[in-house]
Design an enzyme around this catalytic site. Sequence first.
Site, PDB file in Angstrom:
ATOM      1  N   GLY A 175       0.820  -1.205   0.000  1.00 56.51           N
ATOM      2  CA  GLY A 175       0.000   0.000   0.000  1.00 56.51           C
ATOM      3  C   GLY A 175       0.853   1.254   0.000  1.00 56.51           C
ATOM      4  N   TYR A 176       1.893   1.257   0.818  1.00 58.95           N
ATOM      5  CA  TYR A 176       2.786   2.411   0.905  1.00 58.95           C
ATOM      6  C   TYR A 176       3.482   2.644  -0.432  1.00 58.95           C
ATOM      7  CZ  TYR A 176       6.467   5.470   2.747  1.00 58.95           C
ATOM      8  OH  TYR A 176       7.316   6.529   2.981  1.00 58.95           O
ATOM      9  N   THR A 177       4.006   1.573  -1.030  1.00 58.47           N
ATOM     10  CA  THR A 177       4.688   1.706  -2.307  1.00 58.47           C
ATOM     11  C   THR A 177       3.739   2.222  -3.384  1.00 58.47           C
ATOM     12  OG1 THR A 177       6.266  -0.041  -1.770  1.00 58.47           O
ATOM     13  CG2 THR A 177       5.963   0.469  -4.094  1.00 58.47           C
ATOM     14  N   SER A 179       1.076   4.044  -2.972  1.00 60.53           N
ATOM     15  CA  SER A 179       0.732   5.447  -2.714  1.00 60.53           C
ATOM     16  C   SER A 179       1.870   6.379  -3.088  1.00 60.53           C
ATOM     17  CB  SER A 179       0.351   5.642  -1.242  1.00 60.53           C
ATOM     18  OG  SER A 179       1.483   5.518  -0.394  1.00 60.53           O
ATOM     19  N   LYS A 180       3.089   6.004  -2.763  1.00 53.96           N
ATOM     20  CA  LYS A 180       4.221   6.886  -3.035  1.00 53.96           C
ATOM     21  C   LYS A 180       4.594   6.892  -4.517  1.00 53.96           C
ATOM     22  CE  LYS A 180       4.898   8.400   1.167  1.00 53.96           C
ATOM     23  NZ  LYS A 180       4.707   9.823   1.518  1.00 53.96           N
TER      24      LYS A 180
END
Length: 271
Positions: A175-177, A179-180
């Site tokens: 999820g973090y990857t 989003s970024k």
Amino acid sequence: MTPAATVPTELPTETTATSVESLFRIEGQTAVVTGASKGIGLATATLLARAGADVVGVSTTMPDGVSDARAAVEAAGRTFTPIAADLSDRGVVADLAARLAALEVDVLVNNGGTIRRAPAADHSDEDFDEVMDINLRGAWVLSREVGRGMLARGRGKIVNTASMLSFQGGINVPGYTASKSALAGLTKALANEWAGRGVNVNAVAPGYVATANTDPLRADAERSAAILDRIPAGRWATPDDIAGAVLYLSAPASNYVHGAILPVDGGWLAR
């Protein structure tokens, strides 16, 4: 014969020490920093205040009274306006965007973010959605609403906090990857539309920074050693390392920089 070129004996006035300093001053401007209560956000709010800006500090837990952010900004002789806002709540973000749009914001730093760690096969929809809402959607809504005012005035700086995982896949942080990576794309998309209208949109891409988000990694001796071995600079970044790059992208020195994703990673991506 062609006469020899004359070497100037003194620098032109535009490169004197005074004007060089002014390249990194944002005197009297209003800067909004999300995620301002700690880590990179706190360091950024502090440095922007030292560079001359009044600061609106946004955080889920930002108190009206005493806070580290207020103390740092006021110690620099600037005014501090606290706003408590949960960027995972779409209604709250809409209200925040409307409030900020009513101000004359010169610099918007979309730094508020979160991370959820789990293998992709076990990564829940709830965690994925929350990370995307905070890291990406919040930055999008604030940029759009604040950006309208910047476009109307013909000037403004927006700085997003991307990540080295805007370039890489990472491990256990899908999820973090996502989003970024999307935030880096959004930065470029906005820059394409707004560069010719006086608004700079760029991003910093921090490497491994010693903040609460990386506590689990630094607590794992084997993983921490492997990370340090990969960083040419040989150390984790501090929040101040990132804040310096944000100031550059917020100040006149970066007036011809548009759509850049600036790695601040100790050389990680170059390895």
